[in-house]
Design a protein around this motif. Sequence first.
Motif, short mmCIF file in Angstrom:
data_model
loop_
_atom_site.label_atom_id
_atom_site.label_comp_id
_atom_site.label_asym_id
_atom_site.label_seq_id
_atom_site.Cartn_x
_atom_site.Cartn_y
_atom_site.Cartn_z
N ASP A 1 0.83 -1.21 0.00
CA ASP A 1 0.00 0.00 0.00
C ASP A 1 0.86 1.26 0.00
O ASP A 1 0.55 2.26 0.67
CB ASP A 1 -0.94 0.02 1.21
CG ASP A 1 -1.97 -1.11 1.14
OD1 ASP A 1 -2.39 -1.45 0.01
OD2 ASP A 1 -2.34 -1.63 2.20
N GLY A 2 1.96 1.20 -0.71
CA GLY A 2 2.81 2.38 -0.87
C GLY A 2 3.82 2.61 0.23
O GLY A 2 4.58 3.58 0.18
N ILE A 3 3.87 1.74 1.22
CA ILE A 3 4.85 1.89 2.29
C ILE A 3 5.62 0.58 2.45
O ILE A 3 5.11 -0.48 2.10
CB ILE A 3 4.20 2.26 3.64
CG1 ILE A 3 3.26 1.13 4.12
CG2 ILE A 3 3.44 3.57 3.54
CD1 ILE A 3 2.77 1.31 5.54
N PHE B 1 4.60 -1.30 8.32
CA PHE B 1 3.31 -1.85 8.74
C PHE B 1 3.50 -2.90 9.83
O PHE B 1 2.76 -2.91 10.83
CB PHE B 1 2.58 -2.46 7.55
CG PHE B 1 1.26 -3.09 7.90
CD1 PHE B 1 0.14 -2.31 8.14
CD2 PHE B 1 1.13 -4.48 8.00
CE1 PHE B 1 -1.08 -2.87 8.47
CE2 PHE B 1 -0.08 -5.06 8.33
CZ PHE B 1 -1.18 -4.26 8.57
N SER C 1 -4.92 4.29 9.14
CA SER C 1 -5.32 4.50 7.75
C SER C 1 -4.26 3.96 6.80
O SER C 1 -4.52 3.81 5.60
CB SER C 1 -5.56 5.98 7.47
OG SER C 1 -4.35 6.71 7.59
N VAL C 2 -3.07 3.70 7.32
CA VAL C 2 -1.93 3.20 6.53
C VAL C 2 -1.67 4.11 5.34
O VAL C 2 -1.44 3.65 4.22
CB VAL C 2 -2.14 1.74 6.08
CG1 VAL C 2 -0.82 1.11 5.63
CG2 VAL C 2 -2.74 0.90 7.20
N SER C 3 -1.75 5.42 5.58
CA SER C 3 -1.53 6.39 4.52
C SER C 3 -1.39 7.77 5.16
O SER C 3 -1.45 7.90 6.38
CB SER C 3 -2.71 6.40 3.54
OG SER C 3 -3.89 6.86 4.20
N SER C 4 -1.20 8.77 4.34
CA SER C 4 -1.25 10.15 4.80
C SER C 4 -2.18 10.90 3.86
O SER C 4 -1.77 11.43 2.84
CB SER C 4 0.15 10.79 4.79
OG SER C 4 0.10 12.13 5.25
N GLY C 5 -3.48 10.88 4.21
CA GLY C 5 -4.46 11.46 3.32
C GLY C 5 -5.71 11.86 4.06
O GLY C 5 -5.67 12.13 5.27
N GLN D 1 -8.46 10.17 5.00
CA GLN D 1 -8.91 9.34 6.12
C GLN D 1 -8.00 9.51 7.34
O GLN D 1 -8.47 9.43 8.48
CB GLN D 1 -8.95 7.87 5.70
CG GLN D 1 -9.67 6.98 6.72
CD GLN D 1 -9.76 5.53 6.30
OE1 GLN D 1 -8.76 4.92 5.93
NE2 GLN D 1 -10.97 4.98 6.34
N THR D 2 -6.74 9.77 7.11
CA THR D 2 -5.82 10.04 8.22
C THR D 2 -6.28 11.26 9.00
O THR D 2 -6.33 11.25 10.23
CB THR D 2 -4.40 10.28 7.68
OG1 THR D 2 -4.07 9.29 6.72
CG2 THR D 2 -3.38 10.26 8.80
#
Length: 379
Positions: free
Chosen positions: A70-72, A77, A196-200, A202-203
């Motif tokens: 997922d991009g990381i 994770f 959220s496993v992201s920076s967006g 939802q974060t």
Amino acid sequence: VPGLAMFYAGLVRTKNVLGTMMHSFAAMAIIGVLWPLCGYAMAFGESIGGIIGWDAEKFMLTGIDQSIMDGIPEYVFAMFQCKFAIITPALIAGAFAERVQFRGYCIFIVLWSLLVYNPLAHIVWGGGFLTGDAIDFAGGTVIHISAGVAGLVAAIYLGARRGYPSVAMHPNNLVMTMMGAGLLWVGWFGFNAGSSVSSGLQTAQALTVTQIAAAAGGLTWMLIEHFAHGKTTSLGLVSGILAGLVAITPAAGDVLPIGALILGAGATVACYGAIALKNKLGYDDTLDVFGIHGTAGIVGAIGLTFLLRNAPEGGIGTQLGHQALGVAVSVVASAVITLILLVLIEKTVGLRLEEKDEMAGMDHSLHGEHGYGMLHPNQ
């Protein structure tokens, strides 16, 4: 986890402050080795019967060295999930604080993590039979309900601290507890927003509702104490903050700010009532692990059904069924396996402290140390 150590340690008596902190730090060491060894593979490997996972490439993380998920990097994770795996058994320790053998505790958290936490993480998050159905954004079911129920079972099985409730057992350092609560509050942003496993978008949504629910919980507890007793307490304030944080955990990615207000306030009322009920029933959940974590976790996991940002597939009734099943699985699995482990450990290596060691305090009898420069007997 250090924030949890401070939160708990400030609430026990002077003679147990180091022993209580050791429970949290020992979990960091023990589960910090167990998770890369096999925990990650059990929780996030290929599903076996929808209950447990396994993947040889995830054993000792040998197959994820170059993996991007997922991009990381998958390492990120895996280590993020490691902190969840660490803090869950550390939470349980608050229920039987001041009265357990360190050796028995260490064995308990190893077995509990293997037999309760890892399967639950797989069932809800890692591809098991509830993954994608039951909503648990950051661990209400997997972490707080399972830890709260385990704490309740342990507190009842092991019995009360000697002298409880007739002997006053005052917190040794509420300043430390408040500092620990502050660290927990800030750390919760990382847990919830990071899930959220992201920076967006939802974060940001998860971070926002985490702040709102915590504030609503703290304010609600202050108001309850004001109207019930005419004064507010620092312990009440941080208890409300924690209740709000726990309640929003399963819902953080899926509810609006108004939902966070409702969950934070509602969970605090429920937790206040649960602790009052505990006092009437007389069991000794030392640091109210079930009263806060178990109760608020259930409120959050069930309550989010009616506060979702988007209508659930299949309707509210279907989603409520998924949520109730998730809660039931967590409660039953944690209660049954915890009880079995407690009996086995108590009958073999021992878990409950002997009277002389409990009266002397864990710091001296188990670790040969004192937390402060002075020590008052039984304080």
